[in-house]
Design a protein around this motif. Structure first.
Motif, PDB file in Angstrom:
ATOM      1  N   VAL A   1       0.694  -1.205  -0.283  1.00 16.07           N
ATOM      2  CA  VAL A   1      -0.036   0.006  -0.092  1.00 16.07           C
ATOM      3  C   VAL A   1       0.756   1.227  -0.032  1.00 16.07           C
ATOM      4  CG1 VAL A   1      -1.683   1.322   1.371  1.00 16.07           C
ATOM      5  CG2 VAL A   1      -1.776  -1.271   1.214  1.00 16.07           C
ATOM      6  N   GLY A   2       1.996   1.071   0.716  1.00 13.58           N
ATOM      7  CA  GLY A   2       2.825   2.446   0.826  1.00 13.58           C
ATOM      8  C   GLY A   2       3.565   2.644  -0.211  1.00 13.58           C
ATOM      9  N   ILE A   3       4.185   1.705  -0.863  1.00 15.25           N
ATOM     10  CA  ILE A   3       4.821   1.931  -2.226  1.00 15.25           C
ATOM     11  C   ILE A   3       4.291   2.743  -3.162  1.00 15.25           C
ATOM     12  CG2 ILE A   3       6.563   1.108  -4.027  1.00 15.25           C
ATOM     13  CD1 ILE A   3       7.301  -0.991  -1.782  1.00 15.25           C
ATOM     14  N   PRO A   4       2.940   2.454  -3.637  1.00  9.47           N
ATOM     15  CA  PRO A   4       2.167   2.947  -4.804  1.00  9.47           C
ATOM     16  C   PRO A   4       1.740   4.392  -4.188  1.00  9.47           C
ATOM     17  CG  PRO A   4       1.211   0.872  -4.383  1.00  9.47           C
ATOM     18  CD  PRO A   4       2.324   1.011  -3.279  1.00  9.47           C
ATOM     19  N   ALA A   5       1.484   4.726  -2.832  1.00  3.56           N
ATOM     20  CA  ALA A   5       1.174   5.860  -2.360  1.00  3.56           C
ATOM     21  C   ALA A   5       2.567   6.730  -2.517  1.00  3.56           C
ATOM     22  CB  ALA A   5       0.682   6.004  -1.181  1.00  3.56           C
ATOM     23  N   LEU A   6       3.557   6.278  -2.248  1.00  2.30           N
ATOM     24  CA  LEU A   6       4.623   6.992  -2.348  1.00  2.30           C
ATOM     25  C   LEU A   6       5.046   7.262  -3.937  1.00  2.30           C
ATOM     26  CD1 LEU A   6       7.383   5.296  -0.097  1.00  2.30           C
ATOM     27  CD2 LEU A   6       6.393   7.647   0.257  1.00  2.30           C
ATOM     28  N   LEU A   7       4.878   6.523  -4.931  1.00  2.24           N
ATOM     29  CA  LEU A   7       4.989   6.767  -6.079  1.00  2.24           C
ATOM     30  C   LEU A   7       3.903   7.913  -6.780  1.00  2.24           C
ATOM     31  CD1 LEU A   7       5.563   3.207  -7.495  1.00  2.24           C
ATOM     32  CD2 LEU A   7       7.361   5.244  -7.600  1.00  2.24           C
ATOM     33  N   ALA A   8       2.806   7.718  -6.053  1.00  2.00           N
ATOM     34  CA  ALA A   8       1.921   8.815  -6.536  1.00  2.00           C
ATOM     35  C   ALA A   8       2.152  10.257  -5.881  1.00  2.00           C
ATOM     36  CB  ALA A   8       0.510   8.328  -6.103  1.00  2.00           C
ATOM     37  N   ARG A   9       2.762  10.206  -4.718  1.00  2.00           N
ATOM     38  CA  ARG A   9       3.014  11.421  -4.330  1.00  2.00           C
ATOM     39  C   ARG A   9       4.117  12.253  -5.021  1.00  2.00           C
ATOM     40  NH1 ARG A   9       4.730  11.523   2.236  1.00  2.00           N
ATOM     41  NH2 ARG A   9       2.808  11.597   2.320  1.00  2.00           N
ATOM     42  N   HIS A  10       5.187  11.228  -5.390  1.00  2.43           N
ATOM     43  CA  HIS A  10       6.274  11.832  -6.078  1.00  2.43           C
ATOM     44  C   HIS A  10       6.112  11.657  -7.654  1.00  2.43           C
ATOM     45  CE1 HIS A  10       8.298  12.723  -2.363  1.00  2.43           C
ATOM     46  NE2 HIS A  10       7.868  11.333  -2.064  1.00  2.43           N
ATOM     47  N   GLU A  11       5.275  11.569  -8.312  1.00  2.00           N
ATOM     48  CA  GLU A  11       5.018  11.356  -9.559  1.00  2.00           C
ATOM     49  C   GLU A  11       5.444  12.662 -10.465  1.00  2.00           C
ATOM     50  OE1 GLU A  11       0.667  10.695 -10.384  1.00  2.00           O
ATOM     51  OE2 GLU A  11       0.125  12.768  -9.666  1.00  2.00           O
ATOM     52  N   ALA A  12       5.637  13.832  -9.955  1.00  2.00           N
ATOM     53  CA  ALA A  12       6.036  14.850 -10.711  1.00  2.00           C
ATOM     54  C   ALA A  12       7.762  14.680 -10.614  1.00  2.00           C
ATOM     55  CB  ALA A  12       5.809  16.253 -10.042  1.00  2.00           C
ATOM     56  N   GLU A  13       8.123  13.869 -10.010  1.00  2.00           N
ATOM     57  CA  GLU A  13       9.646  13.670 -10.304  1.00  2.00           C
ATOM     58  C   GLU A  13       9.976  13.002 -11.525  1.00  2.00           C
ATOM     59  OE1 GLU A  13      11.819  15.232  -8.035  1.00  2.00           O
ATOM     60  OE2 GLU A  13      10.209  15.540  -6.352  1.00  2.00           O
ATOM     61  N   PRO A  14      11.164  13.022 -12.002  1.00  2.00           N
ATOM     62  CA  PRO A  14      11.613  12.463 -13.189  1.00  2.00           C
ATOM     63  C   PRO A  14      11.436  10.730 -13.206  1.00  2.00           C
ATOM     64  CG  PRO A  14      13.254  14.135 -12.763  1.00  2.00           C
ATOM     65  CD  PRO A  14      12.476  13.968 -11.488  1.00  2.00           C
TER      66      PRO A  14
END
Length: 88
Positions: A44-57
């Protein structure tokens, strides 16, 4: 100012994205520290982190490390050891 939140308790992932020139080995170490301090399910946490930082390269080493964290580890295989005895 309090650092971190429920998703990133120590603010490690956030910091990783702010470090200029960070490489994959450092990101893996940061990811391991995050995984040990995170109280929820990594699935659950990893996809949420990816979504949080989706603006990163997309090729940022931390993004790549998080994506690798989504893959299931391979099952361990037996290597070496004693051969089975054949009895008659």
């Amino acid at each position: 100012m309090k650092k971190g939140d429920d998703l990133d308790p120590k603010g490690l992932i956030e910091d990783a994205y702010r470090i200029d020139g960070i490489a994959a080995p450092e990101c893996r170490s940061i990811f391991l520290d995050w995984a040990l301090s995170y109280q929820g399910s990594p699935q659950v946490g990893i996809p949420a982190l990816l979504a949080r930082h989706e603006a990163e390269p997309a090729d940022h080493p931390m993004t790549l490390t998080l994506r690798e964290g989504l893959t299931a580890p391979q099952s361990p295989r037996r290597r070496g050891g004693r051969a089975a005895r054949v009895t008659e």
